[in-house]
Design an enzyme around this catalytic site. Structure first.
Site, PDB file in Angstrom:
ATOM      1  N   HIS A  53       1.856   2.805 -11.081  1.00  0.00           N
ATOM      2  CA  HIS A  53       2.064   4.251 -11.109  1.00  0.00           C
ATOM      3  C   HIS A  53       2.368   4.602 -12.565  1.00  0.00           C
ATOM      4  O   HIS A  53       2.982   3.804 -13.276  1.00  0.00           O
ATOM      5  CB  HIS A  53       3.289   4.673 -10.303  1.00  0.00           C
ATOM      6  N   ASP A  56       5.861   3.711 -13.488  1.00  0.00           N
ATOM      7  CA  ASP A  56       6.280   2.303 -13.520  1.00  0.00           C
ATOM      8  C   ASP A  56       6.320   1.836 -14.971  1.00  0.00           C
ATOM      9  O   ASP A  56       7.073   0.944 -15.340  1.00  0.00           O
ATOM     10  CB  ASP A  56       5.283   1.385 -12.791  1.00  0.00           C
ATOM     11  N   MET A  87      -6.481  -0.837 -10.777  1.00  0.00           N
ATOM     12  CA  MET A  87      -6.129   0.365 -10.019  1.00  0.00           C
ATOM     13  C   MET A  87      -4.928   1.058 -10.657  1.00  0.00           C
ATOM     14  O   MET A  87      -4.029   0.405 -11.158  1.00  0.00           O
ATOM     15  CB  MET A  87      -5.813  -0.041  -8.575  1.00  0.00           C
ATOM     16  N   GLU A 180      -4.463   6.468   0.714  1.00  0.00           N
ATOM     17  CA  GLU A 180      -3.658   5.444   1.395  1.00  0.00           C
ATOM     18  C   GLU A 180      -2.810   6.086   2.484  1.00  0.00           C
ATOM     19  O   GLU A 180      -1.818   6.744   2.187  1.00  0.00           O
ATOM     20  CB  GLU A 180      -2.754   4.730   0.373  1.00  0.00           C
ATOM     21  N   LYS A 182      -0.179   6.500   5.651  1.00  0.00           N
ATOM     22  CA  LYS A 182       1.081   5.912   6.128  1.00  0.00           C
ATOM     23  C   LYS A 182       1.672   6.900   7.137  1.00  0.00           C
ATOM     24  O   LYS A 182       1.626   8.104   6.892  1.00  0.00           O
ATOM     25  CB  LYS A 182       2.043   5.703   4.939  1.00  0.00           C
ATOM     26  N   GLU A 216      -3.124  -0.215   4.334  1.00  0.00           N
ATOM     27  CA  GLU A 216      -2.026  -1.173   4.104  1.00  0.00           C
ATOM     28  C   GLU A 216      -1.594  -1.796   5.421  1.00  0.00           C
ATOM     29  O   GLU A 216      -1.372  -1.090   6.412  1.00  0.00           O
ATOM     30  CB  GLU A 216      -0.844  -0.473   3.420  1.00  0.00           C
ATOM     31  N   HIS A 219       1.497  -0.289   6.983  1.00  0.00           N
ATOM     32  CA  HIS A 219       1.443   1.114   7.416  1.00  0.00           C
ATOM     33  C   HIS A 219       0.797   1.258   8.787  1.00  0.00           C
ATOM     34  O   HIS A 219       1.320   1.974   9.647  1.00  0.00           O
ATOM     35  CB  HIS A 219       0.685   1.951   6.384  1.00  0.00           C
ATOM     36  N   ASP A 244      -4.083  -2.872   0.546  1.00  0.00           N
ATOM     37  CA  ASP A 244      -2.693  -3.245   0.278  1.00  0.00           C
ATOM     38  C   ASP A 244      -2.242  -4.272   1.311  1.00  0.00           C
ATOM     39  O   ASP A 244      -2.125  -3.972   2.506  1.00  0.00           O
ATOM     40  CB  ASP A 244      -1.773  -2.011   0.334  1.00  0.00           C
ATOM     41  N   ASP A 254       9.909   0.568   6.890  1.00  0.00           N
ATOM     42  CA  ASP A 254       8.932  -0.031   5.986  1.00  0.00           C
ATOM     43  C   ASP A 254       9.530  -1.273   5.322  1.00  0.00           C
ATOM     44  O   ASP A 254      10.492  -1.181   4.560  1.00  0.00           O
ATOM     45  CB  ASP A 254       8.590   1.045   4.945  1.00  0.00           C
ATOM     46  N   ASP A 256       7.648  -4.137   3.767  1.00  0.00           N
ATOM     47  CA  ASP A 256       6.971  -4.722   2.606  1.00  0.00           C
ATOM     48  C   ASP A 256       7.206  -6.224   2.473  1.00  0.00           C
ATOM     49  O   ASP A 256       7.513  -6.734   1.389  1.00  0.00           O
ATOM     50  CB  ASP A 256       7.404  -4.020   1.309  1.00  0.00           C
ATOM     51  N   ASP A 286       0.998  -5.295  -1.959  1.00  0.00           N
ATOM     52  CA  ASP A 286       1.968  -4.204  -2.084  1.00  0.00           C
ATOM     53  C   ASP A 286       3.180  -4.576  -1.248  1.00  0.00           C
ATOM     54  O   ASP A 286       3.337  -4.135  -0.114  1.00  0.00           O
ATOM     55  CB  ASP A 286       1.364  -2.877  -1.623  1.00  0.00           C
TER      56      ASP A 286
HETATM   57  C1  GCO Z   1       4.790   2.588   0.128  1.00  0.00           C
HETATM   58  C2  GCO Z   1       3.370   2.638  -0.395  1.00  0.00           C
HETATM   59  C3  GCO Z   1       3.289   2.605  -1.899  1.00  0.00           C
HETATM   60  C4  GCO Z   1       1.892   2.888  -2.423  1.00  0.00           C
HETATM   61  C5  GCO Z   1       1.911   3.046  -3.908  1.00  0.00           C
HETATM   62  C6  GCO Z   1       0.551   3.032  -4.531  1.00  0.00           C
HETATM   63  O1  GCO Z   1       4.958   2.254   1.289  1.00  0.00           O
HETATM   64  O2  GCO Z   1       5.717   2.876  -0.603  1.00  0.00           O
HETATM   65  O3  GCO Z   1       2.669   1.578   0.158  1.00  0.00           O
HETATM   66  O4  GCO Z   1       3.731   1.356  -2.347  1.00  0.00           O
HETATM   67  O5  GCO Z   1       1.016   1.862  -2.072  1.00  0.00           O
HETATM   68  O6  GCO Z   1       2.557   4.227  -4.201  1.00  0.00           O
HETATM   69  O7  GCO Z   1      -0.145   4.136  -4.179  1.00  0.00           O
HETATM   70 MN    MN Z   2       0.864   0.665  -0.385  1.00  0.00          MN
HETATM   71 MN    MN Z   3       3.702   0.664   1.840  1.00  0.00          MN
HETATM   72 MN    MN Z   4       6.784   0.396   0.953  1.00  0.00          MN
END
Ligand code: GCO
Ligand code: MN
Ligand code: MN
Ligand code: MN
Length: 386
Positions: A53, A56, A87, A180, A182, A216, A219, A244, A254, A256, A286
């Site tokens: 991003h 970041d 990306m 993307e 979610k 993802e 998600h 992702d 969430d 991850d 991700d």
């Molecule tokens: C999340 C998302 C993010 C996006 C990221 C890139 O759950 O926070 O997956 O990690 O993937 O902002 O677009």
């Molecule tokens: Mn993501």
């Molecule tokens: Mn995510």
């Molecule tokens: Mn996340």
């Protein structure tokens, strides 16, 4: 020995290995690491690239000259360590300005600021060589629908994406855009919550060919859906522009998690699907290390994501070469040349012949397809005893 190389096209976000373990209930548990250091470490581990991003890398309040020197230092690290930036994306969720949405805010000033911030971030991505630009609408959603903007905000979202696609073209950036989806978190209900809804929305854009999806694992799982099914639909539509990878327990916040950590069987079927589909894009993780971990745990996490992927890739090859499994697969499918003729293309004659035909319904219903045995063979392969 499952050691990745750049040819495997593994990527991580700066925000993933850079995650400091902050959560809504607690402070960071590990110190922030600088972007050039993350680049160096990822290259040492065998990753191909790093994604980011805008914020970041460049703090939101940086001056133009601060930005330039941060970017120059980052580019130096990329070239020193041979990492690419496939990306890029925009942080449209952290700043309080975006608390009620960015492109879908009811405040036209916020929507305009989101466009400005995204164009600047697209400039940065292009400068770093990014080919894919991701839109994750984390704040695009609601907690309450009393604001009555449900139809308007889809239009606002569409207008913004159309505008940005034109901007990319006018600059000669050649981006492919990936939405993307979610279902929730941070908003209670995020717009375009699933891969299917994103695909439907893309068809309404001015230049749908420039847009695909970035599904993802976590998600779709949060939405109670099967990730491989969503990815297959994206592939079928020619819309899998990015992916992702992570893991997630169903029905939870969430998480991850490290790829394959929670649902290894689902991860295997995904790798098998991706590897057999001809998907040539990045395999992006991700995810982040558990909040309990120190820096060593972060690198164990990153290594683990890639290693698990490569192990499943090998298992998929083994699956394709296992004669018992292949025999079970072949027995699962029933083909019939005469019926293929009748059902392949419509003609009034084919329709008549098909309507007149007698099917042995009882025999069709009585057939055992052998899926229990096939699945058990798959499990035994995954458990390492085949
Ligand atoms: C999340 C998302 C993010 C996006 C990221 C890139 O759950 O926070 O997956 O990690 O993937 O902002 O677009
Ligand atoms: Mn993501
Ligand atoms: Mn995510
Ligand atoms: Mn996340």
């Amino acid at each position: 020995d499952y050691t990745p190389t750049p040819a495997d096209k593994f990527t991580f976000g700066l925000w993933t290995v850079g995650n400091t373990g902050r959560d809504p209930f607690g402070e960071p548990t590990r110190p922030a690491m600088k972007a050039p250091y993350l680049v160096q470490k990822l290259a040492e581990l065998g990753a191909w690239g790093v994604n980011l991003h805008d914020n970041d890398l460049v703090p939101i309040s940086a001056s133009a000259s601060e930005r330039d020197s941060i970017v120059a230092e980052f580019k130096q690290a990329l070239s020193d360590h041979g990492l690419v930036v496939p990306m890029a994306t925009t942080n449209l969720f952290n700043d309080p300005a975006f608390k009620d949405g960015a492109f879908t805010s009811a405040d036209a000033r916020v929507r305009a600021y989101a466009l400005q911030k995204t164009m600047r971030s697209m400039d940065l991505g292009a400068e770093l060589g990014a080919a894919t630009y991701v839109f994750w609408g984390g704040r695009e959603g609601t907690e309450v629908d009393a604001g009555g903007k449900l139809l308007d905000c889809l239009g606002w979202f569409r207008d913004s994406l159309n505008f940005l696609a034109e901007y990319s073209e006018s600059q000669g950036y050649g981006y492919r855009f990936a939405l993307e989806p979610k279902p929730n978190e941070p908003r209670a209900d995020i717009f375009l919550p699933t891969v299917g809804s994103a695909l439907g929305f893309i068809a309404t854009l001015d230049k749908p060919e420039q847009f695909g999806v970035n599904p993802e694992f976590a998600h779709e799982t949060m939405a109670g859906l099967n990730f491989s099914h969503a990815v297959a639909q994206a592939i079928d539509a020619g819309k899998l522009f990015h992916i992702d990878l992570n893991d997630q327990k169903m029905g939870r916040f969430d998480q991850d998690l490290r790829f394959g950590a929670e649902n290894p069987k689902g991860a295997f079927f995904l790798v098998q699907l991706l590897e057999s589909s001809g998907y040539a894009g990045p395999r992006h993780f991700d995810a982040h290390a558990l909040r309990t971990e120190d820096e060593a745990g972060v690198w164990a996490f990153a290594r683990g994501c890639m290693r698990t992927y490569l192990i499943f890739k090998e298992k998929a090859q083994q699956f394709a070469q296992d004669s018992e499994i292949q025999a079970a697969l072949a027995a699962y499918r029933v083909e019939d040349a005469e019926l293929a003729q009748l059902t392949g293309t419509f003609s009034p004659q084919n329709a008549e012949a098909l309507k007149a035909r007698t099917f042995d319904r009882a025999a069709l219903g009585a057939r055992g397809p052998g899926l229990e045995q096939l699945d058990q063979l798959t499990m035994e392969l995954l458990l390492g005893i085949r």
